[in-house]
Design an enzyme around this catalytic site. Structure first.
Site, mmCIF file in Angstrom:
data_model
loop_
_atom_site.group_PDB
_atom_site.id
_atom_site.type_symbol
_atom_site.label_atom_id
_atom_site.label_comp_id
_atom_site.label_asym_id
_atom_site.label_seq_id
_atom_site.Cartn_x
_atom_site.Cartn_y
_atom_site.Cartn_z
ATOM 1 N N TYR A 164 86.683 53.230 -23.743
ATOM 2 C CA TYR A 164 86.047 52.155 -22.986
ATOM 3 C C TYR A 164 85.824 52.665 -21.572
ATOM 4 O O TYR A 164 86.759 52.762 -20.792
ATOM 5 C CB TYR A 164 86.964 50.925 -22.987
ATOM 6 C CG TYR A 164 86.353 49.653 -22.437
ATOM 7 C CD1 TYR A 164 85.708 49.625 -21.210
ATOM 8 C CD2 TYR A 164 86.453 48.457 -23.145
ATOM 9 C CE1 TYR A 164 85.160 48.450 -20.705
ATOM 10 C CE2 TYR A 164 85.914 47.277 -22.656
ATOM 11 C CZ TYR A 164 85.267 47.289 -21.431
ATOM 12 O OH TYR A 164 84.739 46.127 -20.929
ATOM 13 N N ASP A 211 89.674 41.044 -14.000
ATOM 14 C CA ASP A 211 88.519 40.210 -14.320
ATOM 15 C C ASP A 211 87.934 39.490 -13.116
ATOM 16 O O ASP A 211 88.645 39.037 -12.238
ATOM 17 C CB ASP A 211 88.907 39.173 -15.382
ATOM 18 C CG ASP A 211 89.034 39.800 -16.755
ATOM 19 O OD1 ASP A 211 88.063 40.435 -17.194
ATOM 20 O OD2 ASP A 211 90.111 39.685 -17.368
ATOM 21 N N GLU A 227 85.028 41.706 -29.273
ATOM 22 C CA GLU A 227 86.210 41.801 -28.440
ATOM 23 C C GLU A 227 86.678 40.381 -28.181
ATOM 24 O O GLU A 227 85.906 39.563 -27.677
ATOM 25 C CB GLU A 227 85.788 42.442 -27.120
ATOM 26 C CG GLU A 227 86.721 43.463 -26.544
ATOM 27 C CD GLU A 227 86.249 43.885 -25.173
ATOM 28 O OE1 GLU A 227 86.774 43.340 -24.196
ATOM 29 O OE2 GLU A 227 85.352 44.745 -25.075
#
Lengths: 393, 270
Positions: B174, B60, B49
């Site tokens: 995911y 994040d 990735e």
């Protein structure tokens, strides 16, 4: 005009919900709770009670006679949101959202703040309704706005410094969203402007439309036919949207939003998202924003921390595209002149944000006719900016 | 068949789970970053990735935020990331998927992005701030080019919604292990095993789990529940700790990724 937003939160091409999957259920829960609860009589009564008895509504619509005389053209009225508890229009929204959070069973509020006005307004309602409260604020803004930091602490709120990125409002909002992703089960995120993912732009507008609704009634009571021009500053754009929205269908009324031109529109240091930005996605919605060629968000600049933001609410982008509103800009220096003008002529020291709209009267008023009526949203008082004013004036 | 589907088909045959590693492109520099990617491929990483930096990465945690800042400071652009992928493609056949935020793609132009990404040799993309409801336009463009839009699900995703997302997701699903942002955690979320077990019944597509995986032991534990494990921040921390010794970074990551790959691959499918 078609009714906006649509059920997916779009104002024409703008708005939507660009949030991580983890937050989607929270955002949907909020949308449902808002449409279910906020229309009920008991909620409306509670909201009205706190707006009147606690915050001090209705605010006066003051006929600024001396200011009117200075230009000798349109009559100028000032909608005095600066007289509200905590000193700005922000509390209209935080009372509404806190009441909703209580109804939803949330125990904790979080907020982002730039100048600290929205932070203080959130800390205030958290104290009032017995909710825990954490406010995210950029380290740079903490330094610039120490008075408001102390006010929040006094109100029992924890101010969490944000050291990532540019250390200002944009980064505080990133950090608040990260907190919300983690704690959505018991936490309500109080967004302070008509920005963020749906339903925030709509919900915050609805909580702020009291500004325009009162203006309509008060003008009538003053024996006026109605406004011809509505003038307000635009950062995220909540005070402007609150004033504009109730007049949206009335095409005779011109809307003018004033963005912050910082050092100047032709320098890299400004916050003119609508006038100079591109369409993009930031903080949960699609709207105009300041970015570089590669899509990285640019730092905004304004002497006023409340306008120092690279984006703008999606409904303003929509108003720009359908040409319902005109967006102009005023430089730092001119805003400071606006502070002086209103202080000396009317005895009112406006916030630096508000001063952008005040200064624009110099451009707008001379072009009006005597029968015209301008209403300026006096969104906040200037006490919080005294140090910055002292530094520059 | 695209490289991601091929990889999962092979892994199924070998009764192995996928080890997926994340790094930010251009962190700490492009040459080092490319070397890290090659090292990952050599040590048994099944999918790489590659993060394309965005100034405001709101999904994040601190570790990846700092990596993104380092890369941007070095002048990273989307075009430079495509160039890196092109160069990697000459050397390895490991599936390469991007991870970035929607503004980067939107600004580049949806169609142009997909075409250029595909041409460079990339196989798919993960966009954490593009939920199902907003993904229609991009998905149809990506589908037309056989470019996989890998969609995310979370612990907060209800079953019915999971089914819909799973049916749209391409390559794999995911699954975010926890309610929060990326970054290592001390323990695996307690509800994860039960949750994934339920989700496995709702789809035939591979489910890979990411967010919060800190080391080999956790990776091994998680790999038993699903079809693949994604490790990001734990790898980036090695970069962060060795910024003054950039030459050593790839070597150190090699040791770590070998252990991770072994931990994930070692487990036989039950």
């Amino acid at each position: 005009m078609q009714k906006v937003p649509d059920r997916n939160g779009y104002f024409g091409d703008f708005g939507g919900r660009y949030v991580p999957e983890t937050l989607m259920p929270a955002v949907k829960e909020l949308t449902e709770a808002y449409s279910k609860i906020c229309g009920t009589r008991s909620f409306k009564e509670k909201l009205e009670y706190y707006l009147e008895e606690y915050a001090g509504r209705p605010t006066p619509l003051y006929y600024a006679e001396k200011l009117t005389r200075k230009f000798g053209k349109a009559k100028i009225y000032l909608k005095r949101e600066d007289l509200l508890h905590t000193g700005a229009h922000k509390i209209n929204n935080t009372i509404g959202q806190a009441l909703l959070a209580v109804e939803m069973g949330k125990k904790r509020l979080i907020a982002e703040t730039g100048a600290g006005q929205h932070g203080v307004a959130t800390a205030t309602v958290a104290a009032l309704f017995g909710l825990k409260c954490d406010v995210y604020m950029g380290e740079e803004d903490i330094r610039r706005q120490s008075l408001n930091v102390f006010r929040m602490k006094l109100l029992g709120t924890k101010v969490i410094p944000v050291s990532s990125g540019s250390k200002t409002l944009k980064d505080a909002m990133n950090e608040a969203i990260r907190d919300w992703v983690t704690n959505a089960a018991d936490t309500h995120y109080v967004i302070g402007s008509v920005a963020g993912p749906h339903p925030y732009p709509m919900m915050v507008r609805d909580f702020q439309e009291v500004i325009g609704i009162e203006t309509k009634v008060q003008l009538k009571m003053a024996g006026e036919k109605g406004p011809t021009h509505l003038l307000a500053c635009v950062g995220g754009g909540s005070n402007a949207m609150g004033l504009f929205y109730p007049f949206a269908e009335d095409k005779k009324v011109k809307f003018i939003g004033v963005e912050a031109a910082g050092f100047g529109a032709n320098t890299p240091h400004h916050a003119i998202a609508l006038g100079k930005g591109k369409v993009g996605i930031l903080h949960g919605s699609k709207s105009f924003l300041l970015e570089d060629d590669d899509g990285q968000i640019k730092l905004a600049h304004s002497v006023s921390a409340g306008l120092d933001y690279p984006g703008v609410g999606p409904e303003h982008s929509y108003y720009k595209m359908i040409k319902r509103a005109e967006y102009v800009s005023v430089k730092d220096k001119e805003a400071l002149e606006g502070v002086r003008m209103l202080s000396e002529i009317e005895g009112i020291i406006p916030a630096l944000e508000t001063a952008h709209a005040i200064y624009y009267l110099n451009k707008l008023a001379p072009k009006t006719a005597k029968k015209d009526i301008i209403v300026v949203c006096l969104s906040g008082r200037g006490d919080k900016d005294i140090d910055i004013m002292k530094e520059h004036m | 068949m695209n490289r991601i589907d091929e990889t999962f088909r092979r892994l199924r045959k070998e009764k192995k789970k996928a080890f997926i590693a994340y790094i930010t492109a251009g962190d700490p520099t492009f040459p080092v970053s490319e070397k890290i990617a090659l090292t990952l491929a050599e040590t048994g990483t099944d999918i790489i990735e590659l993060g394309i930096p965005f100034s405001d990465p709101l999904a994040d945690g601190p570790t990846i935020q700092k990596a993104v800042q380092r890369s941007l400071k070095n002048g990273c652009t989307v075009k430079k990331v495509f160039t890196m992928v092109k160069s990697l493609r000459r050397k390895i056949q490991t599936p390469l998927v991007f991870m970035t935020y929607y503004n980067i793609v939107y600004n580049y132009g949806l169609e142009k992005f997909v075409k250029d990404a595909k041409k460079s040799g990339a196989d798919g993309i993960i966009i954490p701030d593009l939920p199902m409801e907003e993904s229609g336009e991009f998905k149809s463009i990506a589908d037309a080019e056989d470019f996989c839009l890998i969609m995310l699900t979370a612990p907060t995703t209800p079953a019915e919604r999971f089914r819909k997302i799973a049916s749209k997701s391409r390559g794999f699903i995911y699954h975010v292990s926890l309610t929060g942002v990326t970054g290592t955690r001390d323990a695996v979320n307690t509800g994860l095993a039960k949750n994934v077990q339920k989700l496995k019944k709702l789809t035939k597509k591979p489910i890979c789990v990411g967010f919060g995986v800190s080391g080999a032991e956790q990776a091994k534990k998680i790999s038993r529940m699903c079809d693949g494990v994604i490790v990001g921040s734990a790898i980036i921390k090695i970069i962060e700790k060795n910024l003054n010794r950039k030459k050593d970074i790839a070597g150190k990551i090699k040791v770590f990724s070998k252990t991770l790959a072994k931990a994930v691959h070692g487990e036989e499918r039950s």
